[in-house]
Design a protein around this motif. Sequence first.
Motif, short mmCIF file in Angstrom:
data_model
loop_
_atom_site.label_atom_id
_atom_site.label_comp_id
_atom_site.label_asym_id
_atom_site.label_seq_id
_atom_site.Cartn_x
_atom_site.Cartn_y
_atom_site.Cartn_z
N LEU A 145 93.74 -2.09 -80.34
CA LEU A 145 94.35 -3.16 -79.55
C LEU A 145 93.89 -3.11 -78.10
O LEU A 145 93.42 -4.09 -77.55
CB LEU A 145 95.89 -3.04 -79.61
CG LEU A 145 96.64 -4.01 -78.70
CD1 LEU A 145 96.37 -5.45 -79.10
CD2 LEU A 145 98.13 -3.75 -78.73
N TRP A 146 93.99 -1.92 -77.48
CA TRP A 146 93.70 -1.83 -76.05
C TRP A 146 92.34 -1.20 -75.77
O TRP A 146 91.87 -1.27 -74.64
CB TRP A 146 94.73 -0.92 -75.36
CG TRP A 146 96.16 -1.25 -75.59
CD1 TRP A 146 97.06 -0.49 -76.24
CD2 TRP A 146 96.87 -2.41 -75.16
NE1 TRP A 146 98.29 -1.09 -76.26
CE2 TRP A 146 98.21 -2.27 -75.60
CE3 TRP A 146 96.53 -3.56 -74.45
CZ2 TRP A 146 99.19 -3.23 -75.35
CZ3 TRP A 146 97.50 -4.52 -74.21
CH2 TRP A 146 98.80 -4.33 -74.66
N GLY A 177 99.80 2.59 -81.73
CA GLY A 177 98.41 2.81 -82.15
C GLY A 177 97.96 4.24 -81.93
O GLY A 177 97.09 4.76 -82.63
N SER A 224 102.99 2.02 -88.27
CA SER A 224 104.00 0.99 -88.07
C SER A 224 104.03 0.54 -86.62
O SER A 224 103.87 1.32 -85.69
CB SER A 224 105.38 1.43 -88.57
OG SER A 224 105.58 2.76 -88.26
N GLY A 225 104.19 -0.79 -86.47
CA GLY A 225 104.17 -1.42 -85.15
C GLY A 225 102.78 -1.44 -84.54
O GLY A 225 102.63 -1.72 -83.35
N ALA A 226 101.77 -1.14 -85.33
CA ALA A 226 100.41 -1.08 -84.78
C ALA A 226 99.40 -1.66 -85.78
O ALA A 226 98.42 -1.02 -86.12
CB ALA A 226 100.06 0.37 -84.42
C1 LIG Z 1 103.95 -2.11 -74.97
C2 LIG Z 1 103.35 -2.40 -76.30
C3 LIG Z 1 102.34 -1.60 -76.78
C4 LIG Z 1 101.73 -1.85 -78.01
N1 LIG Z 1 100.74 -1.03 -78.47
C5 LIG Z 1 100.14 -1.32 -79.65
C6 LIG Z 1 99.07 -0.52 -80.14
O1 LIG Z 1 98.67 0.50 -79.57
N2 LIG Z 1 98.48 -0.90 -81.30
C7 LIG Z 1 98.88 -2.00 -82.00
O2 LIG Z 1 98.29 -2.30 -83.03
N3 LIG Z 1 99.91 -2.73 -81.57
C8 LIG Z 1 100.55 -2.43 -80.42
N4 LIG Z 1 101.57 -3.20 -79.99
C9 LIG Z 1 102.08 -4.23 -80.88
C10 LIG Z 1 101.18 -5.43 -80.95
O3 LIG Z 1 101.34 -6.16 -79.79
C11 LIG Z 1 101.54 -6.21 -82.19
O4 LIG Z 1 102.81 -6.69 -82.07
C12 LIG Z 1 101.48 -5.33 -83.40
O5 LIG Z 1 100.18 -4.88 -83.58
C13 LIG Z 1 101.96 -6.02 -84.61
O6 LIG Z 1 102.14 -4.96 -85.57
P1 LIG Z 1 103.30 -4.98 -86.65
O7 LIG Z 1 103.01 -6.19 -87.46
O8 LIG Z 1 103.10 -3.70 -87.40
O9 LIG Z 1 104.58 -5.03 -85.91
C14 LIG Z 1 102.17 -2.95 -78.77
C15 LIG Z 1 103.18 -3.77 -78.28
C16 LIG Z 1 103.76 -3.51 -77.07
C17 LIG Z 1 104.85 -4.42 -76.58
#
Ligand SMILES: Cc1cc2nc3c(=O)[nH]c(=O)nc-3n(C[C@H](O)[C@H](O)[C@H](O)COP(=O)(O)O)c2cc1C
Length: 259
Positions: A145-146, A177, A224-226
């Motif tokens: 992502l970043w 991530g 998860s969340g990444a």
């Molecule tokens: C502060 C912050 C940091 C995030 N860091 C990551 C990251 O490192 N990698 C990633 O894939 N998504 C990251 N996300 C989430 C993405 O913006 C995105 O919502 C996510 O990849 C969706 O994944 P999900 O469907 O598993 O929720 C971050 C979101 C926020 C608010």
Amino acid sequence: MEHSSRYIVGFAAAVCGVCSIFVATAAVSLKDRQELNAQLDVQKKVLELVGLMEPGASLETEEIQTLYRDSIEARVVNLATGSIVEDVDPALFDQRAAAADPDTSREAPPNQAKVRRVPEQGLVYLLREDGQIKTLVFPVEGKGLWSTLYGFLALESDARTVAGITFYEHGETPGLGGEVDNPRWKALWKGRKAFDEQWQVALKVKKGAAGPVEADPYQVDGLSGATITSRGVSGLVSFWLGREGYGSYLEQYRSERGI
Ligand SMILES: Cc1cc2nc3c(=O)[nH]c(=O)nc-3n(C[C@H](O)[C@H](O)[C@H](O)COP(=O)(O)O)c2cc1C
């Protein structure tokens, strides 16, 4: 005590001057140390992946260097043909610099890992046992992502089974991530199959949980969340094991061994 504006500006300039000399001196004098540390970090990651070093074990610098020198054979490979390049010293070859230099790299076709340039030559690290290759380690990189994630993927001698994956540099969010560094997640890779029966790259990081290795050999749990980082990891696996990456080398490796 009151000071003139000239005095204040002059004083600030003098402080800045002294500080910049200090920072520049430190940066120059520590450069060799930084390079050695970066090299050691790569050696450690390779040793961990092939199982010669416990992850996180604190060995002395010399122990790591000796273990690496005695057990790992680094080779430079021509990525287009898959053949070994004998006249380039792997110890002096900088793959990232080669990828960044237009004279030693080419533009990559659009890909999920968002790799922009592919070097003409790449490194392979080999672990031998009784003269036979036991593990092959490939440098991999791709966008999350970043950041760009840099790491290594290891395959067993069948050129299909994953021995491990690791990342030594990335800027993904810790806890999201950044979990690519989590030993528990990395352990899920061991034993999965990178290629299907037709030798197509098949391994992916899925969204959600994958099954056990035997039942679900081509998938690894998503972070998860990444989702975006997870997708990047899938992308970098398929890119570097595919035609644009080490595909030709692996094809040659397999045909030499009748796999
Ligand atoms: C502060 C912050 C940091 C995030 N860091 C990551 C990251 O490192 N990698 C990633 O894939 N998504 C990251 N996300 C989430 C993405 O913006 C995105 O919502 C996510 O990849 C969706 O994944 P999900 O469907 O598993 O929720 C971050 C979101 C926020 C608010």
